[in-house]
Motif scaffolding. Structure first.
Motif, PDB file in Angstrom:
ATOM      1  N   VAL A 193       0.880  -1.161   0.000  1.00  0.00           N
ATOM      2  CA  VAL A 193       0.000   0.000   0.000  1.00  0.00           C
ATOM      3  C   VAL A 193       0.916   1.209   0.000  1.00  0.00           C
ATOM      4  O   VAL A 193       1.784   1.344   0.862  1.00  0.00           O
ATOM      5  CB  VAL A 193      -0.955   0.003   1.208  1.00  0.00           C
ATOM      6  N   VAL A 194       0.742   2.069  -1.010  1.00  0.00           N
ATOM      7  CA  VAL A 194       1.643   3.198  -1.236  1.00  0.00           C
ATOM      8  C   VAL A 194       0.829   4.490  -1.296  1.00  0.00           C
ATOM      9  O   VAL A 194      -0.147   4.578  -2.053  1.00  0.00           O
ATOM     10  CB  VAL A 194       2.426   3.011  -2.559  1.00  0.00           C
ATOM     11  N   ALA A 195       1.222   5.478  -0.502  1.00  0.00           N
ATOM     12  CA  ALA A 195       0.516   6.762  -0.497  1.00  0.00           C
ATOM     13  C   ALA A 195       0.602   7.417  -1.869  1.00  0.00           C
ATOM     14  O   ALA A 195       1.673   7.494  -2.460  1.00  0.00           O
ATOM     15  CB  ALA A 195       1.112   7.681   0.565  1.00  0.00           C
ATOM     16  N   ARG A 196      -0.533   7.880  -2.380  1.00  0.00           N
ATOM     17  CA  ARG A 196      -0.567   8.609  -3.655  1.00  0.00           C
ATOM     18  C   ARG A 196      -0.230  10.077  -3.449  1.00  0.00           C
ATOM     19  O   ARG A 196       0.147  10.775  -4.383  1.00  0.00           O
ATOM     20  CB  ARG A 196      -1.969   8.528  -4.275  1.00  0.00           C
ATOM     21  N   GLU A 197      -0.430  10.548  -2.239  1.00  0.00           N
ATOM     22  CA  GLU A 197      -0.255  11.949  -1.860  1.00  0.00           C
ATOM     23  C   GLU A 197       0.064  11.951  -0.367  1.00  0.00           C
ATOM     24  O   GLU A 197      -0.031  10.903   0.266  1.00  0.00           O
ATOM     25  CB  GLU A 197      -1.555  12.708  -2.143  1.00  0.00           C
ATOM     26  N   PRO A 198       0.431  13.068   0.216  1.00  0.00           N
ATOM     27  CA  PRO A 198       0.639  13.064   1.670  1.00  0.00           C
ATOM     28  C   PRO A 198      -0.615  12.499   2.353  1.00  0.00           C
ATOM     29  O   PRO A 198      -1.742  12.914   2.050  1.00  0.00           O
ATOM     30  CB  PRO A 198       0.858  14.545   1.998  1.00  0.00           C
ATOM     31  N   SER A 199      -0.415  11.522   3.215  1.00  0.00           N
ATOM     32  CA  SER A 199      -1.531  10.778   3.802  1.00  0.00           C
ATOM     33  C   SER A 199      -1.260  10.479   5.263  1.00  0.00           C
ATOM     34  O   SER A 199      -0.110  10.470   5.712  1.00  0.00           O
ATOM     35  CB  SER A 199      -1.729   9.447   3.054  1.00  0.00           C
ATOM     36  N   SER A 200      -2.338  10.188   5.992  1.00  0.00           N
ATOM     37  CA  SER A 200      -2.191   9.716   7.363  1.00  0.00           C
ATOM     38  C   SER A 200      -3.132   8.539   7.579  1.00  0.00           C
ATOM     39  O   SER A 200      -4.196   8.465   6.962  1.00  0.00           O
ATOM     40  CB  SER A 200      -2.447  10.834   8.378  1.00  0.00           C
ATOM     41  N   VAL A 201      -2.690   7.638   8.442  1.00  0.00           N
ATOM     42  CA  VAL A 201      -3.464   6.434   8.733  1.00  0.00           C
ATOM     43  C   VAL A 201      -3.525   6.198  10.233  1.00  0.00           C
ATOM     44  O   VAL A 201      -2.600   6.539  10.964  1.00  0.00           O
ATOM     45  CB  VAL A 201      -2.871   5.174   8.039  1.00  0.00           C
ATOM     46  N   LEU A 202      -4.643   5.634  10.659  1.00  0.00           N
ATOM     47  CA  LEU A 202      -4.776   5.109  12.003  1.00  0.00           C
ATOM     48  C   LEU A 202      -4.196   3.705  11.956  1.00  0.00           C
ATOM     49  O   LEU A 202      -4.432   2.971  10.992  1.00  0.00           O
ATOM     50  CB  LEU A 202      -6.248   5.072  12.397  1.00  0.00           C
ATOM     51  N   THR A 203      -3.436   3.327  12.974  1.00  0.00           N
ATOM     52  CA  THR A 203      -2.795   2.021  12.992  1.00  0.00           C
ATOM     53  C   THR A 203      -3.143   1.279  14.277  1.00  0.00           C
ATOM     54  O   THR A 203      -3.078   1.847  15.364  1.00  0.00           O
ATOM     55  CB  THR A 203      -1.260   2.173  12.896  1.00  0.00           C
ATOM     56  N   LEU A 204      -3.520   0.012  14.124  1.00  0.00           N
ATOM     57  CA  LEU A 204      -3.751  -0.880  15.260  1.00  0.00           C
ATOM     58  C   LEU A 204      -2.811  -2.063  15.149  1.00  0.00           C
ATOM     59  O   LEU A 204      -2.649  -2.631  14.065  1.00  0.00           O
ATOM     60  CB  LEU A 204      -5.186  -1.416  15.258  1.00  0.00           C
ATOM     61  N   ARG A 205      -2.214  -2.429  16.261  1.00  0.00           N
ATOM     62  CA  ARG A 205      -1.377  -3.635  16.290  1.00  0.00           C
ATOM     63  C   ARG A 205      -2.266  -4.869  16.183  1.00  0.00           C
ATOM     64  O   ARG A 205      -3.451  -4.833  16.517  1.00  0.00           O
ATOM     65  CB  ARG A 205      -0.570  -3.689  17.577  1.00  0.00           C
ATOM     66  N   LYS A 206      -1.674  -5.957  15.721  1.00  0.00           N
ATOM     67  CA  LYS A 206      -2.395  -7.213  15.494  1.00  0.00           C
ATOM     68  C   LYS A 206      -3.167  -7.656  16.733  1.00  0.00           C
ATOM     69  O   LYS A 206      -4.351  -7.966  16.642  1.00  0.00           O
ATOM     70  CB  LYS A 206      -1.400  -8.303  15.072  1.00  0.00           C
ATOM     71  N   ASP A 207      -2.528  -7.668  17.891  1.00  0.00           N
ATOM     72  CA  ASP A 207      -3.209  -8.150  19.093  1.00  0.00           C
ATOM     73  C   ASP A 207      -4.389  -7.254  19.473  1.00  0.00           C
ATOM     74  O   ASP A 207      -5.441  -7.738  19.884  1.00  0.00           O
ATOM     75  CB  ASP A 207      -2.236  -8.326  20.257  1.00  0.00           C
ATOM     76  N   ASP A 208      -4.237  -5.934  19.311  1.00  0.00           N
ATOM     77  CA  ASP A 208      -5.348  -5.019  19.607  1.00  0.00           C
ATOM     78  C   ASP A 208      -6.487  -5.211  18.616  1.00  0.00           C
ATOM     79  O   ASP A 208      -7.658  -5.238  19.003  1.00  0.00           O
ATOM     80  CB  ASP A 208      -4.875  -3.560  19.584  1.00  0.00           C
ATOM     81  N   TYR A 209      -6.174  -5.336  17.326  1.00  0.00           N
ATOM     82  CA  TYR A 209      -7.210  -5.556  16.316  1.00  0.00           C
ATOM     83  C   TYR A 209      -7.986  -6.836  16.624  1.00  0.00           C
ATOM     84  O   TYR A 209      -9.218  -6.842  16.630  1.00  0.00           O
ATOM     85  CB  TYR A 209      -6.605  -5.638  14.917  1.00  0.00           C
ATOM     86  N   ARG A 210      -7.262  -7.897  16.888  1.00  0.00           N
ATOM     87  CA  ARG A 210      -7.920  -9.189  17.132  1.00  0.00           C
ATOM     88  C   ARG A 210      -8.784  -9.160  18.388  1.00  0.00           C
ATOM     89  O   ARG A 210      -9.857  -9.746  18.430  1.00  0.00           O
ATOM     90  CB  ARG A 210      -6.896 -10.299  17.180  1.00  0.00           C
TER      91      ARG A 210
END
Length: 168
Positions: free
Chosen positions: A111-128
């Motif tokens: 997954v590659v940003a097309r423009e300046p971007s920001s993302v929310l990130t969750l670790r695997k254990d938190d997501y699960r």
């Protein structure tokens, strides 16, 4: 409201998350827990958010900007070719296939940003822990719909194939 890579007000972030496509219809308590554990990442244009071949340890939701989902494959002559398969927009979640799998999972696309971007990130254990049960219910609902259709009956349509098609 962002301090470093953390949001300073979990209730405010939870309210914002409820407006995003990925979290639409989610329970407020779940959103608040996501807001408490999430981190944030910024990317410049053409910078990777996820790298194909890397180990899946995080899930992401686009907060700003857009990103390509890109697959790299070798052609018949051994030359590596990249193909952009879709574009992710604000509110789109990605990376769940790899972290819902048991054990270690290698990313199948970048997954590659097309423009300046920001993302929310969750670790695997938190997501699960937080989203996993909801994800499992959505998978079951999709599988029920698919198996009710004549098209998906027969020897070719194993549980593994149907799960793959249903986005799990």
């Amino acid at each position: 409201c962002v301090c470093g890579n953390r949001w300073t007000s979990a209730p405010l972030l939870a309210r914002y998350l409820s407006s995003l496509k990925f979290f639409a219809g989610s329970e407020p308590a779940m959103l608040l827990e996501v807001a408490r554990v999430a981190s944030f990442e910024s990317r410049k244009a053409d910078e990777h958010i996820i790298v194909q071949g890397g180990i899946a340890v995080t899930f992401h939701v686009m907060l700003e900007g857009t990103a390509w989902v890109r697959i790299s494959r070798q052609d018949e002559s051994g030359v590596s070719r990249e193909t952009d398969v879709t574009v992710l927009h604000v509110g789109d979640g990605f990376g769940e296939q790899g972290i819902m799998s048991e054990g270690t999972h290698v990313r199948k696309s970048s997954v590659v940003a097309r423009e300046p971007s920001s993302v929310l990130t969750l670790r695997k254990d938190d997501y699960r822990r937080i989203i996993g049960p909801v994800h499992a219910m959505r998978v079951d609902e999709r599988l029920q719909v698919m198996t009710s259709l004549q098209l998906f009956r027969g020897k070719l349509w194993t549980d593994e194939v149907l799960r793959s098609l249903s986005g799990c």
